[in-house]
Design a protein around this motif. Structure first.
Motif, PDB file in Angstrom:
ATOM      1  N   UNK A   1       0.810  -1.208   0.000  1.00 19.45           N
ATOM      2  CA  UNK A   1       0.000   0.000   0.000  1.00 19.45           C
ATOM      3  C   UNK A   1       0.848   1.265   0.000  1.00 19.45           C
ATOM      4  N   UNK A   2       1.948   1.253   0.747  1.00 17.64           N
ATOM      5  CA  UNK A   2       2.683   2.501   0.897  1.00 17.64           C
ATOM      6  C   UNK A   2       3.740   2.671  -0.179  1.00 17.64           C
ATOM      7  N   UNK A   3       4.353   1.588  -0.632  1.00 14.47           N
ATOM      8  CA  UNK A   3       5.490   1.745  -1.533  1.00 14.47           C
ATOM      9  C   UNK A   3       5.106   1.438  -2.971  1.00 14.47           C
ATOM     10  N   UNK A   4       4.470   0.310  -3.200  1.00 20.85           N
ATOM     11  CA  UNK A   4       4.142  -0.030  -4.591  1.00 20.85           C
ATOM     12  C   UNK A   4       2.862   0.649  -5.053  1.00 20.85           C
ATOM     13  N   UNK A   5       2.010   1.028  -4.143  1.00 20.31           N
ATOM     14  CA  UNK A   5       0.681   1.556  -4.426  1.00 20.31           C
ATOM     15  C   UNK A   5      -0.192   0.445  -5.026  1.00 20.31           C
ATOM     16  N   UNK A   6      -1.404   0.278  -4.510  1.00 21.57           N
ATOM     17  CA  UNK A   6      -2.304  -0.714  -5.096  1.00 21.57           C
ATOM     18  C   UNK A   6      -2.627  -0.332  -6.538  1.00 21.57           C
ATOM     19  N   UNK A   7      -3.035  -1.274  -7.311  1.00 26.98           N
ATOM     20  CA  UNK A   7      -3.381  -1.090  -8.723  1.00 26.98           C
ATOM     21  C   UNK A   7      -2.176  -0.753  -9.586  1.00 26.98           C
ATOM     22  N   UNK A   8      -0.958  -1.022  -9.102  1.00 24.08           N
ATOM     23  CA  UNK A   8       0.183  -0.706  -9.978  1.00 24.08           C
ATOM     24  C   UNK A   8       0.308  -1.733 -11.077  1.00 24.08           C
ATOM     25  N   UNK A   9      -0.261  -2.903 -10.862  1.00 19.83           N
ATOM     26  CA  UNK A   9      -0.207  -3.891 -11.912  1.00 19.83           C
ATOM     27  C   UNK A   9      -1.422  -4.798 -11.790  1.00 19.83           C
ATOM     28  N   UNK A  10      -2.180  -4.887 -12.856  1.00 18.26           N
ATOM     29  CA  UNK A  10      -3.416  -5.682 -12.802  1.00 18.26           C
ATOM     30  C   UNK A  10      -3.092  -7.164 -12.679  1.00 18.26           C
ATOM     31  N   UNK A  11      -2.009  -7.574 -13.346  1.00 21.74           N
ATOM     32  CA  UNK A  11      -1.647  -8.996 -13.318  1.00 21.74           C
ATOM     33  C   UNK A  11      -1.395  -9.452 -11.885  1.00 21.74           C
ATOM     34  N   UNK A  12      -0.630  -8.630 -11.177  1.00 24.18           N
ATOM     35  CA  UNK A  12      -0.308  -9.022  -9.805  1.00 24.18           C
ATOM     36  C   UNK A  12      -1.536  -9.084  -8.928  1.00 24.18           C
ATOM     37  N   UNK A  13      -2.456  -8.140  -9.199  1.00 19.68           N
ATOM     38  CA  UNK A  13      -3.681  -8.147  -8.405  1.00 19.68           C
ATOM     39  C   UNK A  13      -4.409  -9.491  -8.567  1.00 19.68           C
ATOM     40  N   UNK A  14      -4.517  -9.911  -9.848  1.00 20.68           N
ATOM     41  CA  UNK A  14      -5.218 -11.174 -10.096  1.00 20.68           C
ATOM     42  C   UNK A  14      -4.458 -12.348  -9.494  1.00 20.68           C
ATOM     43  N   UNK A  15      -3.125 -12.322  -9.638  1.00 23.75           N
ATOM     44  CA  UNK A  15      -2.341 -13.418  -9.067  1.00 23.75           C
ATOM     45  C   UNK A  15      -2.558 -13.493  -7.566  1.00 23.75           C
ATOM     46  N   UNK A  16      -2.585 -12.310  -6.941  1.00 21.50           N
ATOM     47  CA  UNK A  16      -2.751 -12.305  -5.492  1.00 21.50           C
ATOM     48  C   UNK A  16      -4.103 -12.861  -5.083  1.00 21.50           C
ATOM     49  N   UNK A  17      -5.143 -12.491  -5.841  1.00 24.68           N
ATOM     50  CA  UNK A  17      -6.471 -13.026  -5.506  1.00 24.68           C
ATOM     51  C   UNK A  17      -6.461 -14.548  -5.653  1.00 24.68           C
ATOM     52  N   UNK A  18      -5.841 -15.025  -6.754  1.00 26.57           N
ATOM     53  CA  UNK A  18      -5.823 -16.481  -6.967  1.00 26.57           C
ATOM     54  C   UNK A  18      -5.067 -17.174  -5.844  1.00 26.57           C
ATOM     55  N   UNK A  19      -3.929 -16.586  -5.469  1.00 29.54           N
ATOM     56  CA  UNK A  19      -3.152 -17.201  -4.389  1.00 29.54           C
ATOM     57  C   UNK A  19      -3.947 -17.183  -3.092  1.00 29.54           C
ATOM     58  N   UNK A  20      -4.666 -16.084  -2.867  1.00 30.81           N
ATOM     59  CA  UNK A  20      -5.513 -16.019  -1.680  1.00 30.81           C
ATOM     60  C   UNK A  20      -6.539 -17.129  -1.671  1.00 30.81           C
ATOM     61  N   UNK A  21      -7.178 -17.350  -2.835  1.00 25.82           N
ATOM     62  CA  UNK A  21      -8.205 -18.401  -2.915  1.00 25.82           C
ATOM     63  C   UNK A  21      -7.584 -19.761  -2.609  1.00 25.82           C
ATOM     64  N   UNK A  22      -6.437 -20.030  -3.259  1.00 25.78           N
ATOM     65  CA  UNK A  22      -5.843 -21.362  -3.072  1.00 25.78           C
ATOM     66  C   UNK A  22      -5.420 -21.554  -1.618  1.00 25.78           C
TER      67      UNK A  22
END
Lengths: 608, 451
Positions: free
Chosen positions: A229-250
């Motif tokens: 949140x503080x350094x990379x800022x959210x939404x800096x990369x859509x791919x990572x956002x999706x990867x993170x959601x998938x990893x969260x689900x798994x």
């Protein structure tokens, strides 16, 4: 000003050194020393919140929130461990204070290097805490732990150094993010990096497992929140956002599915811990402030109910001397207070209203819905499914350990009526209820300064749904009173099969056996089979990879050592053999060489 | 006074012959101690240069650091060898050659002239040859031969580069050649000399083989003297002195490759001393690539990590010697349960290990941190990444060793009871020094990391 923030850390280290120097003290005195020390750390953590309040920005408020959480839970755990493990020596207390102090240092430091220093001290001290009981299990678990988290720390270091340099190509920015992801993820137990969790949590002494699951995994989350949140800022990369959601689900789903089939109570709790980290991670992955709010809220709740569950399981372990669920049963009459606290925690973790897990899961689900991408809707559905499975798993635990006919063998008679047990369990159970009953108060007072006010969050709706929870509790309560009045005595009858009187062990059908049906369900069974093969175990996979690479390197090494050196040596021998014939020992030949040499030198000098 | 510092070990080595053999090791320790005291306590006014046959000897910060570290670690190794060697013959042999070894290191470090540098460089090579072959069995002698041939051959090639530098600049004096630039192949010639001495792939193979030598000798080779000469030479000649025309990124990658491959080999090795030897190769690759980054921060990191490695690797090697005594074997799979039985030595080993891995707040961390930051300052992110991988490998093989030797309990082993108090003490001291130095560094210079 700057150094004052670290006051609780210094006090912790001070008490650690004090414990080392007073190693001759008796246990009774050390008990009070540790309790007072831990309590003073808690007071100091609250104190730094008071003195710095006007100056703080959003992130520093999160830091102090974490500091208070850590010192609070660790205080309760040290109180509990005086009861649980009265024979511990000074090493335990000293390591404990180093561990707690470093965790507080991690969350309070504003410089990344200082952060990293505390992070590593935390890793090393927790290694020794896992190793403390020095069984074979503890040895292998601690080595696995230190290798995985140590590697993760170096990745984290790479990321930390990288992000402090502004001119980084975009590709490397992704790799830096991945490094930080690995570093923070190993500590908190994100999906492919969690193979140490189910081994290390059960083998550590129980209060330490409570701290591991309750707060140490949260330092990884803290690091991730801060970096994301503080350094990379959210939404800096859509791919990572999706990867993170998938990893969260798994993470969520695999944790809870594996928890369903466990027989070891602490291992079961460890898998649930993974699953709950998945929820927190989903909240972070949304990148919105409501998601952050949900993640922080769930994190607070998870610290409370998971440490309560671990401490409660500690009571069972102390009572029976075993971690196997099969050896428990019918303890609700012996341990009524533990039963109450444990069931409150179980309902909380399953997200039943009006307990605290419900509120935070609600907020996370709302955050996922507001995201409005296909994958986040899927994540929401799966998180609901995960909640249901969690409930199923905890009904098994409650049934096997506290309810049912008494068949558990008691190894050591224990009394619940000691303040060293009542204070920790009672406080945590109260926390479960408090944070669930007053979500509006909690959100506005504690979390709003960190995440900002969130317009879409409808607290009243949450309260209204919680009302059904109250109503159902009331119904059950009256039902209980009615039943206990009307049904005074259970009738017990012997079981006859074909005229044969069966023994008690055969007729009894306990919960964990019932859950074998889960194991044999079609799709899920395949998951378990794959899991058994160790495909998800990043540790063994990287072990194989490393083995392969080192064999390859060894071949290169042997080639260089034997071939190149030997060839070079042979070449030199070959050349020197040729020169050998010049020196045949005859004087005239030597004189010839001398004269030739002289002429050569003179010629050279002449032309210089 | 500088003259005295350099000549003292040589004088001592020959004086020792007058006395009886059993005093020799005490004399060696005493002389090293005197030298150490001289180096650290000289006031600035006496730190003059001196000339000997038109060869200048000079004193500056880098040479001060190298000289202090070598004498200090050498002193501890001498103290350790009081307990290690049993026969008087071995003692006198070791102390004689080790003193000359130390003296030649000091000569290299303080000389401002390529000729004297080469001279002392070769003396160090001869000493290492004799010391590796302490036990004059055939196998040992072959390995000593190998070490001698490789390092001397490398030094010969290096001498060609000195000749070229002389033709280019017209002087052998290092301080007078500041600002000249040399073509890349001169650097290559010099670099061959460095990588033979400092054991970098593909010319490193003599170093793991040299682990047949007795432990104080290997500790001398790895921690105090020999392999650090190459680092020093590289630092002296190419940091703020000569400039290199052309790109030397290949040399950085060679050093990194060496670091990685040695790390991987160490993961498989079972011989305790060989693991540590490959570890040295790996760390030297780290150091050399750090130097070749040629920026202020990386050099700073290299100097810090040099000190950390000297102390830490010294501690590790001396521990391996004790383990060899205790178990009667070098195979780590046949060791175990030291943690319970010898807690002090576990502490010493553990602290040294953490320092070499680079765990904060130990000294090694600050070295590695600065080197990696230096690579980022040069915009070589990939180099920084490989440096991190090398650190991870260090972590893996050292923890693996720790697991086998200290944690795992092995029923099939027998522990021989020996008097190892003094050896224990040295190991613990080295570990504590690594830790304290890190703490001091943190509080004195930690402020520069706040960003």
């Amino acid at each position: 000003m700057y150094i004052k923030i670290f006051l609780p850390v210094f006090v912790c280290y001070g008490f650690s050194i004090l414990n080392i120097f007073s190693f001759k003290l008796k246990r009774d005195i050390r008990k009070h020393l540790s309790t007072i020390g831990s309590f003073s750390v808690l007071i100091l953590s609250i104190y730094i919140l008071r003195i710095h309040l006007p100056l703080f920005n959003q992130w520093e408020k999160i830091s102090t929130f974490f500091a208070i959480l850590i010192s609070g839970i660790s205080f309760l755990c040290i109180v509990y461990s005086q009861w649980y493990n009265p024979s511990v020596n000074f090493v335990y207390d000293s390591l404990f204070f180093i561990f707690v102090g470093s965790m507080i240092g991690v969350v309070l430091s504003s410089s990344l290097i200082i952060f990293y220093i505390f992070w590593e001290i935390m890793t090393i001290s927790s290694f020794f805490l896992i190793l403390y009981e020095n069984t074979d299990e503890a040895k292998s678990a601690s080595i696995k732990y230190i290798i995985m988290t140590g590697t993760g720390s170096i990745f984290l270091l790479f990321g930390i150094i990288g992000i402090s340099f502004a001119e980084i190509p975009n590709l490397w920015k992704h790799i830096l993010f991945l490094s930080i992801f690995i570093g923070a993820g190993v500590k908190s137990g994100i999906f492919p990096l969690n193979s140490w969790v189910p081994e290390a949590y059960p083998t550590a002494p129980t209060p330490i497992s409570a701290i591991f699951s309750g707060i140490m995994s949260k330092t990884g989350i803290y690091a991730f929140i801060k970096f994301y949140f503080a350094i990379f800022q959210p939404n800096w990369s859509v791919i990572w956002e999706n990867i993170m959601v998938i990893i969260g689900i798994i993470t969520l789903l695999s944790g809870v599915l594996l928890a369903l089939i466990q027989h070891d109570i602490k291992k079961l709790l460890a898998y649930h811990s993974i699953s709950q980290i998945g929820y927190i991670f989903l909240g972070i992955a949304t990148g919105t402030s409501i998601g952050l709010l949900g993640a922080l809220y769930h994190l607070l709740n998870h610290s409370i109910f998971k440490s309560l569950l671990f401490l409660g399981s500690g009571v069972l372990i102390k009572l029976t001397g075993s971690r196997e669920l099969e050896k428990y049963g019918g303890f609700s009459s012996i341990l009524p207070f533990t039963f109450l606290a444990f069931s409150i925690a179980s309902f909380s973790i399953s997200g039943l209203p009006p307990f605290n897990g419900f509120v935070s899961k609600w907020i996370i689900c709302q955050a996922l819905l507001e995201k409005k991408t296909g994958i986040s809707i899927l994540a929401m559905v799966i998180s609901l499914l995960g909640s249901a499975l969690t409930l199923a798993s905890f009904i098994k635990v409650l049934n096997d350990s506290f309810l049912g006919v008494g068949k558990g063998k008691i190894k050591e008679k224990i009394s619940e009526k000691t303040s060293f047990l009542i204070i920790p369990l009672g406080t945590l159970a109260f926390g479960c209820l408090f944070f669930g009953m007053f979500p509006g108060l909690v959100v506005n007072k504690i979390f709003a300064p960190m995440t900002g006010n969130i317009q879409t969050l409808n607290i009243k709706l949450i309260n209204a749904v919680s009302l059904w929870g109250y109503i159902s509790i009331l119904i059950f309560f009256f039902l209980y009173i009615y039943l206990s009045k009307s049904v005074k005595k259970f009738k017990e009858k012997n079981v006859f099969v074909g005229g044969e009187r069966l023994s008690y062990e055969i007729t009894d059908f306990d919960g964990s056996h019932f859950y074998k049906t889960v194991y044999e369900t079609n799709v899920i069974k395949e998951f378990y089979e794959i899991e058994k093969k160790g495909i998800f175990d990043s540790y063994s996979i990287s072990e194989k990879l490393l083995n392969f690479t080192s064999k390859l390197s060894n071949k290169i090494e042997v080639f260089v050592r034997d071939e190149i050196y030997r060839k070079g040596r042979d070449l030199i021998y070959f050349i020197t053999e040729r020169f050998k014939s010049f020196q045949n020992g005859l004087l005239p030949r030597y004189i010839l060489w001398v004269i030739a040499g002289l002429i050569f030198i003179m010629e050279v000098l002449k032309r210089w | 006074m500088l003259f005295l510092i350099i000549i003292l070990p040589f004088l001592g080595a020959f004086l020792m012959r007058i006395f009886k053999k059993r005093f020799s090791i005490y004399i060696a320790g005493l002389i090293t101690f005197l030298d150490f005291i001289l180096i650290i306590s000289l006031p600035d006014t006496l730190k003059s240069t001196f000339e000997f046959l038109e060869i200048l000897f000079l004193w500056d910060d880098i040479s001060f650091l190298f000289a202090t570290t070598s004498t200090f670690v050498a002193l501890l190794i001498f103290i350790y060898s009081f307990g290690y060697f049993k026969e008087e013959k071995e003692k006198s042999f070791f102390s004689f050659w080790a003193l000359i070894f130390l003296g030649s290191m000091l000569g290299v470090v303080f000389s401002d002239n390529l000729i004297s540098l080469y001279f002392f460089w070769e003396i160090a090579g001869i000493c290492s040859y004799r010391l590796i072959g302490t036990y004059r069995e055939k196998e040992h002698l072959l390995k000593a031969d190998k070490a001698f041939m490789m390092t001397t051959g490398g030094a010969g090639i290096m001498f060609l580069s000195f000749v070229y530098i002389y033709l280019l600049t017209g002087t052998f004096s290092i301080s007078k050649m500041t600002g000249f630039s040399v073509p890349w192949f001169v650097f290559l010639l010099f670099f061959i000399g460095v990588i033979t001495k400092s054991a970098t792939f593909p010319l490193h193979t003599w170093l793991p083989d040299a682990s047949v030598a007795p432990t104080p000798v290997t500790a001398f080779l790895h921690a105090a003297v020999l392999v650090k000469i190459g680092i020093y030479g590289l630092l002296r000649l190419f940091w703020k002195t000569l400039f290199i025309e052309g790109n030397i990124i290949w040399a950085i990658y060679l050093a990194l490759f060496s670091s990685l491959i040695a790390g991987f080999v160490a993961l498989m090795e079972k011989d305790f001393k060989k693991i540590l030897a490959y570890s040295t190769v790996s760390q030297l690759g780290f150091l050399i690539s750090g130097i070749l980054l040629l920026n202020e921060r990386a050099i700073r990191g290299v100097l810090v990590f040099y000190l950390a490695h000297a102390l830490g690797k010294g501690g590790l090697f001396l521990t391996s010697g004790i383990m060899e005594r205790v178990f009667g074997t070098k195979d780590i799979t046949r060791m175990g349960s030291i943690m319970k039985k010898m807690p002090q030595i576990t502490l010493g080993y553990f602290l040294s290990m953490l320092s070499v891995i680079g765990v904060p707040p130990f000294l090694g961390f600050f070295g590695k941190l600065n080197v990696i930051m230096g690579s980022f300052e040069n915009k070589m992110v990939f180099v920084g990444f490989l440096l991190c991988i090398s650190s991870i490998l260090t972590l893996l093989y050292l923890w693996r060793t720790f697991k086998f030797v200290f944690i795992i309990e092995n029923d099939n082993i027998e522990i021989k009871s020996e008097k190892i108090e003094i050896m224990n003490l040295v190991v613990v001291l080295l570990g504590i020094f690594s830790f304290l130095a890190g703490i001091i560094f943190l509080f004195s210079e930690g402020g520069s990391f706040v960003y």
